[in-house]
Design a protein around this motif. Sequence first.
Motif, PDB file in Angstrom:
ATOM      1  N   GLY A  19       0.847  -1.187   0.000  1.00 23.66           N
ATOM      2  CA  GLY A  19       0.000   0.000   0.000  1.00 23.66           C
ATOM      3  C   GLY A  19       0.882   1.236   0.000  1.00 23.66           C
ATOM      4  O   GLY A  19       1.871   1.292   0.738  1.00 23.66           O
ATOM      5  N   CYS A  85      -0.332  -4.290  -5.626  1.00 25.73           N
ATOM      6  CA  CYS A  85      -0.002  -2.981  -5.058  1.00 25.73           C
ATOM      7  C   CYS A  85      -1.140  -2.001  -5.328  1.00 25.73           C
ATOM      8  O   CYS A  85      -1.668  -1.929  -6.442  1.00 25.73           O
ATOM      9  CB  CYS A  85       1.297  -2.458  -5.682  1.00 25.73           C
ATOM     10  N   GLY A  86      -1.518  -1.264  -4.296  1.00 25.35           N
ATOM     11  CA  GLY A  86      -2.501  -0.193  -4.429  1.00 25.35           C
ATOM     12  C   GLY A  86      -1.875   1.117  -4.000  1.00 25.35           C
ATOM     13  O   GLY A  86      -1.048   1.143  -3.089  1.00 25.35           O
ATOM     14  N   ALA A 114      -0.369   3.919 -13.063  1.00 24.64           N
ATOM     15  CA  ALA A 114      -0.477   2.475 -12.820  1.00 24.64           C
ATOM     16  C   ALA A 114       0.377   1.684 -13.805  1.00 24.64           C
ATOM     17  O   ALA A 114       1.061   0.728 -13.423  1.00 24.64           O
ATOM     18  CB  ALA A 114      -1.934   2.045 -12.911  1.00 24.64           C
ATOM     19  N   CYS A 126      -2.948  -0.701  -8.796  1.00 24.74           N
ATOM     20  CA  CYS A 126      -4.215   0.032  -8.890  1.00 24.74           C
ATOM     21  C   CYS A 126      -4.062   1.361  -8.172  1.00 24.74           C
ATOM     22  O   CYS A 126      -3.463   1.423  -7.090  1.00 24.74           O
ATOM     23  CB  CYS A 126      -5.348  -0.755  -8.240  1.00 24.74           C
ATOM     24  N   ASP A 128      -6.046   5.263  -7.083  1.00 25.81           N
ATOM     25  CA  ASP A 128      -7.217   6.134  -7.015  1.00 25.81           C
ATOM     26  C   ASP A 128      -6.797   7.396  -6.280  1.00 25.81           C
ATOM     27  O   ASP A 128      -5.682   7.484  -5.741  1.00 25.81           O
ATOM     28  CB  ASP A 128      -8.390   5.444  -6.315  1.00 25.81           C
ATOM     29  N   ILE A 133      -8.950   6.841  -1.181  1.00 21.73           N
ATOM     30  CA  ILE A 133      -8.216   5.703  -0.629  1.00 21.73           C
ATOM     31  C   ILE A 133      -8.136   5.819   0.899  1.00 21.73           C
ATOM     32  O   ILE A 133      -8.344   4.843   1.638  1.00 21.73           O
ATOM     33  CB  ILE A 133      -6.802   5.631  -1.239  1.00 21.73           C
ATOM     34  N   ALA A 323      -5.312   1.605   0.434  1.00 25.25           N
ATOM     35  CA  ALA A 323      -4.661   1.274  -0.841  1.00 25.25           C
ATOM     36  C   ALA A 323      -4.600  -0.232  -1.064  1.00 25.25           C
ATOM     37  O   ALA A 323      -4.901  -0.727  -2.156  1.00 25.25           O
ATOM     38  CB  ALA A 323      -3.251   1.880  -0.874  1.00 25.25           C
ATOM     39  N   PHE A 326      -8.143  -1.516  -1.680  1.00 27.76           N
ATOM     40  CA  PHE A 326      -8.586  -1.148  -3.020  1.00 27.76           C
ATOM     41  C   PHE A 326      -7.998  -2.097  -4.059  1.00 27.76           C
ATOM     42  O   PHE A 326      -8.696  -2.564  -4.964  1.00 27.76           O
ATOM     43  CB  PHE A 326      -8.181   0.293  -3.319  1.00 27.76           C
ATOM     44  N   ALA A 327      -6.715  -2.402  -3.921  1.00 24.97           N
ATOM     45  CA  ALA A 327      -6.063  -3.320  -4.859  1.00 24.97           C
ATOM     46  C   ALA A 327      -6.648  -4.729  -4.751  1.00 24.97           C
ATOM     47  O   ALA A 327      -6.862  -5.403  -5.762  1.00 24.97           O
ATOM     48  CB  ALA A 327      -4.558  -3.348  -4.609  1.00 24.97           C
ATOM     49  N   HIS A 330     -10.055  -4.744  -6.369  1.00 29.69           N
ATOM     50  CA  HIS A 330      -9.904  -4.681  -7.818  1.00 29.69           C
ATOM     51  C   HIS A 330      -9.508  -6.056  -8.371  1.00 29.69           C
ATOM     52  O   HIS A 330     -10.028  -6.507  -9.391  1.00 29.69           O
ATOM     53  CB  HIS A 330      -8.845  -3.631  -8.175  1.00 29.69           C
TER      54      HIS A 330
END
Length: 340
Positions: A19, A85-86, A114, A126, A128, A133, A323, A326-327, A330
Amino acid sequence: MTDAAAEAGSVALKQAYVGVDIGGTNTVIGIFDHSRQLLKKKSIPTLLPHLPKSTDLPATFFDLLRDEIFLLAQEADCSDGLALCGMGVPGIVDPVRGRAEAASNLGWFGVPFAEQMSSRLGVSVCIDNDVRIYALGEVIAGAGHGYRNVLCLTVGTGIAAAIFADGRIVMGGDYFAGEIGHDPVDGAVGVCICGRQGCVESIVSAKGISRMAREAVERDDVSTSLRSLNQVPTAFDVYTAATEGDVVAQGIFRYVGEVLGSKLLTAVCLLNPDAVIIGGGVAEAGELLLGPIRDKIDERYVNAKKPAILKAKLGDSAGLIGAVSFAQQHYRAERKECET
């Protein structure tokens, strides 16, 4: 090894779930295991002296970030490499195409973030907006846990917001939802970073607090302990003076809270949130900031059930947790789409 296998614990491999929270001054990197337990954390500078002021490809920063991620994963004893990885990126972000469209404070415009980081790390990346996040982290594991309708703001160098409606993040048509920093404030004349006068951010931010303190010190008819400083007062200086009883410093925080509360009142009436969460460095002032916000909303919000006005809990860990989450979300969505 697949993400699903790691989550099921079917094998004993140790991969790094990364993250990254990119800020205007510093970037924080977190290495997690598959269950989002933080293993290692490190802060590095976002802007380096030799970076260009405006670019669509900040390659030097990308290379630095890659090296630091691999080093931190090694220190966390993640011998089986990276899983995913986010990243939270400031400014206007297109999470679908993975692009940082406009991060004015960093001089990044149209950056294929990205894609560039994925090619360097060798795993899916990913991205944002950093505040969305951050808000995701607070909703999952912080002050917003248990609420489905949340307004989350960060107040630091600037100000931005994220909106959760019925448990889902609101992006907006151009991924611009929550950018309240440039809404005008009646009677305000401070110059914002955007070049306009009187934006919310020119008041509700560390820079705004510092500017108002400097203006107060320069007035002959004002008595304040801030005058004894040998420098322009920082937001932290103003906070310290306020906690020590300085009336001018307390008045600055009250004004900041009232301005923010007035702006949030409109959003609260429109969205009917269960909670409003305030994070970022300025939010460390606690009730000096939250009290006036709460008073403004309670004064005019006609709904008998008022939203909870809460200070964020997780600090910079919110952006890291958000983060990684979120990844992972996704990845699961992509995997489900492939299976169907």
